[in-house]
Design an enzyme around this catalytic site. Structure first.
Site, short mmCIF file in Angstrom:
data_model
loop_
_atom_site.label_atom_id
_atom_site.label_comp_id
_atom_site.label_asym_id
_atom_site.label_seq_id
_atom_site.Cartn_x
_atom_site.Cartn_y
_atom_site.Cartn_z
N ASP A 213 17.06 8.55 -25.43
CA ASP A 213 16.47 7.55 -24.54
C ASP A 213 17.26 7.33 -23.26
OD1 ASP A 213 18.63 6.38 -25.68
OD2 ASP A 213 17.56 4.72 -26.61
N GLY A 214 18.36 8.05 -23.08
CA GLY A 214 19.06 8.01 -21.81
C GLY A 214 20.02 6.86 -21.62
N GLY B 191 25.23 6.99 -21.62
CA GLY B 191 26.24 6.89 -20.57
C GLY B 191 26.54 5.46 -20.20
N HIS C 271 0.83 -1.21 0.00
CA HIS C 271 0.00 0.00 0.00
C HIS C 271 0.86 1.26 0.00
CE1 HIS C 271 -2.71 -3.09 1.71
NE2 HIS C 271 -3.62 -2.45 1.00
N THR D 256 23.01 2.83 -31.55
CA THR D 256 23.55 3.50 -32.73
C THR D 256 25.01 3.87 -32.54
OG1 THR D 256 21.37 4.42 -33.22
CG2 THR D 256 23.27 5.48 -34.25
N SER D 257 25.30 4.46 -31.40
CA SER D 257 26.64 5.01 -31.21
C SER D 257 27.70 3.94 -30.99
CB SER D 257 26.64 5.98 -30.03
OG SER D 257 26.23 5.34 -28.84
N PRO E 112 25.75 14.10 -26.58
CA PRO E 112 26.59 13.26 -25.72
C PRO E 112 27.68 12.51 -26.50
CG PRO E 112 24.27 12.97 -25.16
CD PRO E 112 24.31 13.78 -26.43
N GLY E 113 27.37 12.06 -27.72
CA GLY E 113 28.37 11.37 -28.51
C GLY E 113 29.54 12.27 -28.87
#
Length: 577
Positions: free
Chosen positions: A391-392, A395, A218, A431-432, A544-545
């Site tokens: 999509d996170g 890393g 609960h 992909t990366s 990021p890449g």
């Protein structure tokens, strides 16, 4: 979650939706609210009735029908049903042999079900009860209430449903139910609270890096808050606690890996394998490992483990056919047919001619170690940036690939960039991953065997070849907001340094060019990759890449030009979300 509940009569509306989705199986009575199976097994002489607060779906309504329950009484969210609901549902479902009430051990449930039982007895309907109290987190709590009833309710209802279809009597079912409860224990953990339907915010907060151990279904806080361990360590601890709490009995168990609402099937299946391994290591045979969401706590991010020691014939009751909204038995994980995990697989033995040094002292191995250290440091930053535009997963994918490369270098004596190339080309998805593999493959060709710093000309040729390969495969060009926005200027800088005999710090200058290119992607509207799907939402967020490429050239400068590399910013600075 709570944003999408109907403003009025949410539980009744959901009940009607379940009946609509399973036409011909379920009928809904609205005043008082209960659901009844329309097609019970003809050999059944005792009706099974259960219920409880809503928000635990698919418990109990998912088990309504042949091989399960005859009637279900849903209360409001996390609130017990009223005794009138239980009484009228039981009276409507009662068979010649009476009614068995299955009750989770919560005060409101117990009181209302017991009042309903008294009313049924007054009407001359044979009635018995089974109280489920499997939660070991509340085993030692100083309370007269006793252990809570949690996910073992699923096991009780499924096994009793199969036995009822075989014509078991009220006394037989009650006795069987009590033995199942006695043989079952559960423990639950949560990393994030459920969403409150009232406030649309988390019901409670947890500090980063912690989880609650011993939560209730609960949404109750756990009996303690602990630092979040690795998942393998967590499953090991939960397994030990469960086995310590289980009464002595058969060594064969049914293990339920239950999601609390926001835990994915991917995670639950993985936890199932970890639990399977822990049980086998302790001499316990998991006959059935059953992963899935069976007893939710709205959308709590967590899971519970339930172990039931299997008496003779119980496994067959679990696998008996059903006709219920929840398709049981679900496919189960068992020890048979499981491949060994990569960690368990023995490393290939070295042939007599293999040298396979434990570590490569060259600058190329030093580059791998430095890059691994940097990626570990900024992994969370890269993840947060990728969550803003994709999509996170970037890393974790980058860090996982680098860890794999370190392992390859250690076990097989590969050069650093060669290990990176093999790891990313062969083992890193998305992909990366393979695109970075192409870059590492070409950089490996520029690494001198004697460990000296590669020349600007060698690196320029390798970087340009890597860029060309990535462009051929993915079509990305400078300005598309991808990793090549850092790679192309680094290659150009190296080529310029190769032509300039006076260039003193070509790697540092290339790293600076890569950093500028990576940071400049924040002003670009992506035209390639997942970030291209979010349009203007990506503006202001560096790719990021591209940052990962800049970090690679920074690591090269750190290793081979340590004096001039001090001009470069800290990795955490350029990757800050």
């Amino acid at each position: 979650m709570s944003y999408f509940l109907p403003e009025t009569h949410p539980v009744l509306t959901a009940a009607r939706g379940l009946a609509l989705a399973h036409s011909g199986m379920i009928e809904v009575h609205s005043s008082p609210l209960y659901l009844r199976a329309r097609d019970p097994h003809p050999d059944r002489v005792v009706a099974l009735v259960s219920g409880g607060g809503s928000g635990h779906e698919p418990l109990h309504t998912g088990l309504l029908g042949r091989g399960g329950l005859d009637a279900v009484c849903p209360g409001e969210i996390f609130a017990s049903p009223h005794n009138r609901q239980i009484y009228e549902a039981s009276a409507a479902a009662a068979k010649s042999g009476g009614v068995l009430l299955i009750i989770k051990n919560y005060t409101g449930d117990v009181i209302n079900f017991q009042i309903a039982a008294e009313r049924l007895r007054h009407d001359g309907i044979p009635v018995a009860t089974v109280l489920v109290d499997d939660d070991l987190a509340t085993d030692s709590v100083d309370s007269a209430t006793g252990r809570r009833g949690t996910a073992a309710t699923v096991v009780v209802e499924k096994l009793l449903g199969a036995a009822a279809d075989r014509g078991a009597t009220l006394e037989e079912l009650a006795g069987l139910g009590r033995r199942i409860v006695a043989a079952s224990r559960s423990i639950a953990v949560a990393a994030r609270a459920q969403t409150s339907p009232t406030t649309a915010g988390p019901a409670f907060t947890l500090d980063e890096g912690t989880l609650d151990y011993g939560v209730g279904i609960h949404g109750e806080r756990g009996t303690r808050t602990i630092a979040r361990p690795a998942i393998g360590d967590l499953v090991r601890r939960m397994t030990d606690d469960l086995l310590d709490a289980l009464p002595e009995g058969p060594s064969e168990v049914l293990a339920l890996v239950n999601g609390l609402g926001a835990t994915t099937e991917l995670e639950l299946n993985a936890i199932g394998v970890l639990l399977n391994d822990e049980l086998i290591a302790r001499g316990v045979r998991p006959v059935l490992i059953v992963p899935g969401t069976y007893t939710a706590a709205l959308d709590m991010a967590g899971f519970s483990l339930t172990l039931t020691r299997l008496d003779e014939g119980w496994a067959e009751l679990w696998t008996a056919p059903t006709r219920t909204p929840l398709v049981l038995p679900r496919p189960t994980l068992t020890a048979e047919g499981l491949e060994r995990s990569p960690q368990e697989s023995a490393a290939p033995s070295a042939s007599p001619g293999d040298t396979a040094p434990a570590s490569d002292p060259s600058g190329d191995r030093a580059l791998l170690d430095r890059y691994a250290q940097t990626v570990t440091q900024v992994r969370d930053n890269l993840t947060k940036l990728d969550q803003l535009v994709g999509d996170g997963d970037f890393g974790d994918n980058l860090a996982g690939g680098v860890r794999r490369a370190v392992k390859l270098a250690d076990e097989r004596g590969l050069d650093g960039t060669a290990a990176l190339a093999e790891a990313f080309l062969n083992d890193v998805g998305g992909t990366s991953g393979p695109l970075f593999g192409l870059l590492f493959q070409h950089l490996a060709s520029a690494s001198p065997a004697d460990g000296r710093a590669p020349s600007a000309a060698e690196l320029a040729q390798a970087a340009e070849a890597g860029f060309a390969a990535i462009h051929r495969v993915g079509g990305a060009s400078p300005g598309d907001c991808t990793l090549v926005d850092a790679l192309a200027p680094a290659a150009q800088s190296l080529a310029a340094s190769a032509r300039d005999e006076a260039a003193e710090a070509p790697l540092t200058e290339a790293a600076q060019a890569a950093i500028r290119g990576a940071l400049a992607t924040a002003s670009l509207r992506p035209r390639r990759g997942r970030a291209s799907y979010v349009g203007d939402h990506a503006l202001g967020v560096p790719d990021p890449g591209a940052l990962a490429v800049a970090l690679l050239f920074m690591a090269l400068a750190d290793i081979h030009e340590p004096t001039t590399a001090t001009r470069l910013p800290a990795p955490g600075y350029i990757t800050v979300p």
